[in-house]
Design a protein around this motif. Structure first.
Motif, PDB file in Angstrom:
ATOM      1  N   TRP A  62      25.948 -28.802  54.873  1.00 49.07           N
ATOM      2  CA  TRP A  62      26.105 -27.353  54.894  1.00 49.07           C
ATOM      3  C   TRP A  62      24.741 -26.718  55.026  1.00 49.07           C
ATOM      4  O   TRP A  62      23.799 -27.113  54.353  1.00 49.07           O
ATOM      5  CB  TRP A  62      26.748 -26.876  53.608  1.00 49.07           C
ATOM      6  CG  TRP A  62      28.220 -27.071  53.583  1.00 49.07           C
ATOM      7  CD1 TRP A  62      28.920 -27.983  54.298  1.00 49.07           C
ATOM      8  CD2 TRP A  62      29.148 -26.343  52.801  1.00 49.07           C
ATOM      9  NE1 TRP A  62      30.237 -27.883  54.016  1.00 49.07           N
ATOM     10  CE2 TRP A  62      30.416 -26.879  53.097  1.00 49.07           C
ATOM     11  CE3 TRP A  62      29.042 -25.301  51.899  1.00 49.07           C
ATOM     12  CZ2 TRP A  62      31.567 -26.403  52.513  1.00 49.07           C
ATOM     13  CZ3 TRP A  62      30.191 -24.828  51.312  1.00 49.07           C
ATOM     14  CH2 TRP A  62      31.441 -25.370  51.621  1.00 49.07           C
TER      15      TRP A  62
ATOM     16  N   ALA B  37      23.093 -20.878  54.740  1.00 44.78           N
ATOM     17  CA  ALA B  37      23.919 -19.712  55.066  1.00 44.78           C
ATOM     18  C   ALA B  37      25.400 -20.018  54.823  1.00 44.78           C
ATOM     19  O   ALA B  37      26.133 -19.189  54.273  1.00 44.78           O
ATOM     20  CB  ALA B  37      23.701 -19.315  56.518  1.00 44.78           C
ATOM     21  N   GLN B  38      25.800 -21.260  55.214  1.00 45.50           N
ATOM     22  CA  GLN B  38      27.203 -21.618  54.998  1.00 45.50           C
ATOM     23  C   GLN B  38      27.511 -21.657  53.508  1.00 45.50           C
ATOM     24  O   GLN B  38      28.555 -21.193  53.051  1.00 45.50           O
ATOM     25  CB  GLN B  38      27.474 -22.990  55.620  1.00 45.50           C
ATOM     26  CG  GLN B  38      27.555 -22.954  57.132  1.00 45.50           C
ATOM     27  CD  GLN B  38      27.636 -24.354  57.699  1.00 45.50           C
ATOM     28  OE1 GLN B  38      27.018 -25.276  57.171  1.00 45.50           O
ATOM     29  NE2 GLN B  38      28.368 -24.516  58.777  1.00 45.50           N
TER      30      GLN B  38
ATOM     31  N   TRP C  35      25.972 -20.058  51.079  1.00 43.19           N
ATOM     32  CA  TRP C  35      25.937 -18.706  50.509  1.00 43.19           C
ATOM     33  C   TRP C  35      27.233 -17.975  50.804  1.00 43.19           C
ATOM     34  O   TRP C  35      27.825 -17.352  49.926  1.00 43.19           O
ATOM     35  CB  TRP C  35      24.725 -17.963  51.073  1.00 43.19           C
ATOM     36  CG  TRP C  35      24.646 -16.546  50.579  1.00 43.19           C
ATOM     37  CD1 TRP C  35      24.847 -15.414  51.295  1.00 43.19           C
ATOM     38  CD2 TRP C  35      24.350 -16.125  49.244  1.00 43.19           C
ATOM     39  NE1 TRP C  35      24.697 -14.307  50.505  1.00 43.19           N
ATOM     40  CE2 TRP C  35      24.390 -14.718  49.226  1.00 43.19           C
ATOM     41  CE3 TRP C  35      24.069 -16.789  48.058  1.00 43.19           C
ATOM     42  CZ2 TRP C  35      24.142 -13.979  48.089  1.00 43.19           C
ATOM     43  CZ3 TRP C  35      23.830 -16.053  46.925  1.00 43.19           C
ATOM     44  CH2 TRP C  35      23.863 -14.662  46.947  1.00 43.19           C
ATOM     45  N   SER C  36      27.658 -18.089  52.066  1.00 46.40           N
ATOM     46  CA  SER C  36      28.882 -17.352  52.413  1.00 46.40           C
ATOM     47  C   SER C  36      30.068 -17.933  51.648  1.00 46.40           C
ATOM     48  O   SER C  36      30.941 -17.188  51.192  1.00 46.40           O
ATOM     49  CB  SER C  36      29.130 -17.358  53.910  1.00 46.40           C
ATOM     50  OG  SER C  36      28.793 -18.580  54.453  1.00 46.40           O
ATOM     51  N   ALA C  37      30.074 -19.258  51.456  1.00 51.67           N
ATOM     52  CA  ALA C  37      31.179 -19.850  50.692  1.00 51.67           C
ATOM     53  C   ALA C  37      31.138 -19.378  49.249  1.00 51.67           C
ATOM     54  O   ALA C  37      32.181 -19.089  48.650  1.00 51.67           O
ATOM     55  CB  ALA C  37      31.079 -21.365  50.764  1.00 51.67           C
TER      56      ALA C  37
ATOM     57  N   VAL D 173      29.843 -16.594  48.070  1.00 57.97           N
ATOM     58  CA  VAL D 173      30.245 -15.181  48.012  1.00 57.97           C
ATOM     59  C   VAL D 173      31.759 -15.061  48.089  1.00 57.97           C
ATOM     60  O   VAL D 173      32.384 -14.299  47.339  1.00 57.97           O
ATOM     61  CB  VAL D 173      29.554 -14.388  49.153  1.00 57.97           C
ATOM     62  CG1 VAL D 173      30.173 -13.014  49.299  1.00 57.97           C
ATOM     63  CG2 VAL D 173      28.071 -14.304  48.895  1.00 57.97           C
ATOM     64  N   ILE D 174      32.317 -15.856  48.964  1.00 57.31           N
ATOM     65  CA  ILE D 174      33.778 -15.795  49.109  1.00 57.31           C
ATOM     66  C   ILE D 174      34.453 -16.211  47.802  1.00 57.31           C
ATOM     67  O   ILE D 174      35.384 -15.565  47.315  1.00 57.31           O
ATOM     68  CB  ILE D 174      34.223 -16.699  50.276  1.00 57.31           C
ATOM     69  CG1 ILE D 174      33.768 -16.071  51.598  1.00 57.31           C
ATOM     70  CG2 ILE D 174      35.735 -16.897  50.276  1.00 57.31           C
ATOM     71  CD1 ILE D 174      33.874 -16.999  52.775  1.00 57.31           C
TER      72      ILE D 174
ATOM     73  N   SER E 225      34.021 -13.583  45.150  1.00 54.67           N
ATOM     74  CA  SER E 225      34.846 -12.403  45.397  1.00 54.67           C
ATOM     75  C   SER E 225      36.298 -12.666  45.005  1.00 54.67           C
ATOM     76  O   SER E 225      37.056 -11.747  44.726  1.00 54.67           O
ATOM     77  CB  SER E 225      34.757 -11.997  46.867  1.00 54.67           C
ATOM     78  OG  SER E 225      35.282 -13.036  47.666  1.00 54.67           O
TER      79      SER E 225
END
Lengths: 168, 173
Positions: free
Chosen positions: A80, A83-84, A86-88, A90-91, A94
């Motif tokens: 990973w 960026a991948q 981090w986005s995971a 954050v998801i 959330s």
């Protein structure tokens, strides 16, 4: 390169060069090339490439080259990027309900604020020294005066005091 | 929950750091629980380098510094055996009740003002009285010989000094 007659395409000519055509196919291409300089030139150039490749020495491969190659490809695909990740994250965050944690966070902040405000202020080094020095100097003077007194008066000291003093 | 634990831990750590800042002052003013401040001070004085001593004396007014320096010089000139003997006496003295310590200090101030010849006589009498039991001590203080040898001021001084310290009678006294 296009055949000037428009009857043969490159794929047929490449199969011809690679020897993948049967006898009738080869004969047909031979007949065509006799009358078609474009296809003849293409076949000649392709055969030059094959001849050059035949002269190229084949590199020695380690026995487990393929296994390692495929392992690295797989690892690369599984890795990973930041960026991948981090986005995971954050998801995922959330998706977590954070409202129940709000009172606890407020309580923590209140505790921290109380600790910060209730901790006794440290005296600056100079101020602390200024307060302790007179006390310290008085003790020094008092101790030395006592020593002088005991040196001059030479009071009788019981044996047990002497023994205890040995640990001083 | 983890966040709460971390925050509380940080807060407690902060409090502990604040408490540590007070240690030097407490150590000087109260001493630790096991040693009287005077004994700690004596140990500190012995460990001090000449430079540290000078720095300490520089903080005092000249007259006090001069007196303190004289005390320190006299202490430094003692032999190891004399020094140990003095430490023994100091250890004994520091275990006396504060009232007795103060009484002895006050008596010593008056003793220090006596002429040198009389000082030696008073000190010898004080030493002798310390070896007597209470009855013998009273008898000696009331004796005609005692009253003839010492003037009234010296008699009071000897009695006060003798009252201030415990007595350790010897069998042949």
């Amino acid at each position: 390169m296009r055949c000037t007659s428009g009857n043969h395409d490159e794929a047929v000519l490449l199969d011809y060069c690679a020897g993948r055509l049967d006898g009738s196919g080869r004969a047909m291409v031979d007949r065509h090339m006799a009358a078609c300089p474009g296809c003849r030139e293409l076949v000649r150039a392709q055969q030059d490439v094959w001849n050059s490749l035949d002269c190229w020495p084949e590199a020695e491969l380690s026995p487990d080259f393929n296994r390692r190659l495929y392992a690295r490809i797989e690892a690369h695909q599984n890795r990973w990027t930041v960026a991948q990740w981090w986005s995971a994250a954050v998801i995922r965050l959330s998706e977590v309900p954070w409202w129940p944690a709000l009172p606890a966070a407020v309580a923590c902040l209140a505790i921290v604020a109380w600790l910060l405000t209730s901790t006794p202020k440290r005296l600056p080094v100079e101020e602390s020294q200024a307060k302790s020095e007179p006390v310290e100097m008085e003790q020094v003077e008092r101790t030395l005066q006592d020593l002088e007194m005991l040196k001059q008066l030479r009071p009788k000291v019981p044996a047990e005091s002497s023994a205890a003093a040995g640990s001083m | 929950m983890r966040l709460f634990i971390v925050v509380v831990g940080l807060g407690l750590g902060w409090s502990a750091a604040g408490a540590d800042a007070q240690v030097p002052l407490r150590a000087v003013t109260r001493g630790d629980a096991t040693k009287p401040a005077g004994r700690k001070m004596l140990e500190r004085l012995e460990r001090m380098s000449p430079r540290e001593r000078q720095q300490m004396l520089d903080r005092l007014p000249p007259e006090r510094a001069k007196k303190l320096r004289q005390h320190l010089d006299r202490y430094d000139r003692l032999t190891p055996a004399e020094r140990q003997q003095l430490k023994d006496r100091y250890n004994w003295f520091s275990q006396l009740p504060p009232q007795r310590q103060n009484a002895m200090r006050q008596a010593f101030q008056r003793y220090d003002g006596l002429p040198p010849g009389r000082r030696e006589a008073v000190r010898g009498e004080f030493e002798r009285l310390q070896t007597l039991d209470e009855q013998a001590r009273r008898k000696r203080l009331a004796s005609r010989r005692f009253k003839l040898r010492y003037n009234p001021e010296e008699q009071r001084l000897i009695e006060e000094m003798s009252n201030a310290v415990p007595r350790y009678p010897t069998p042949n006294a």
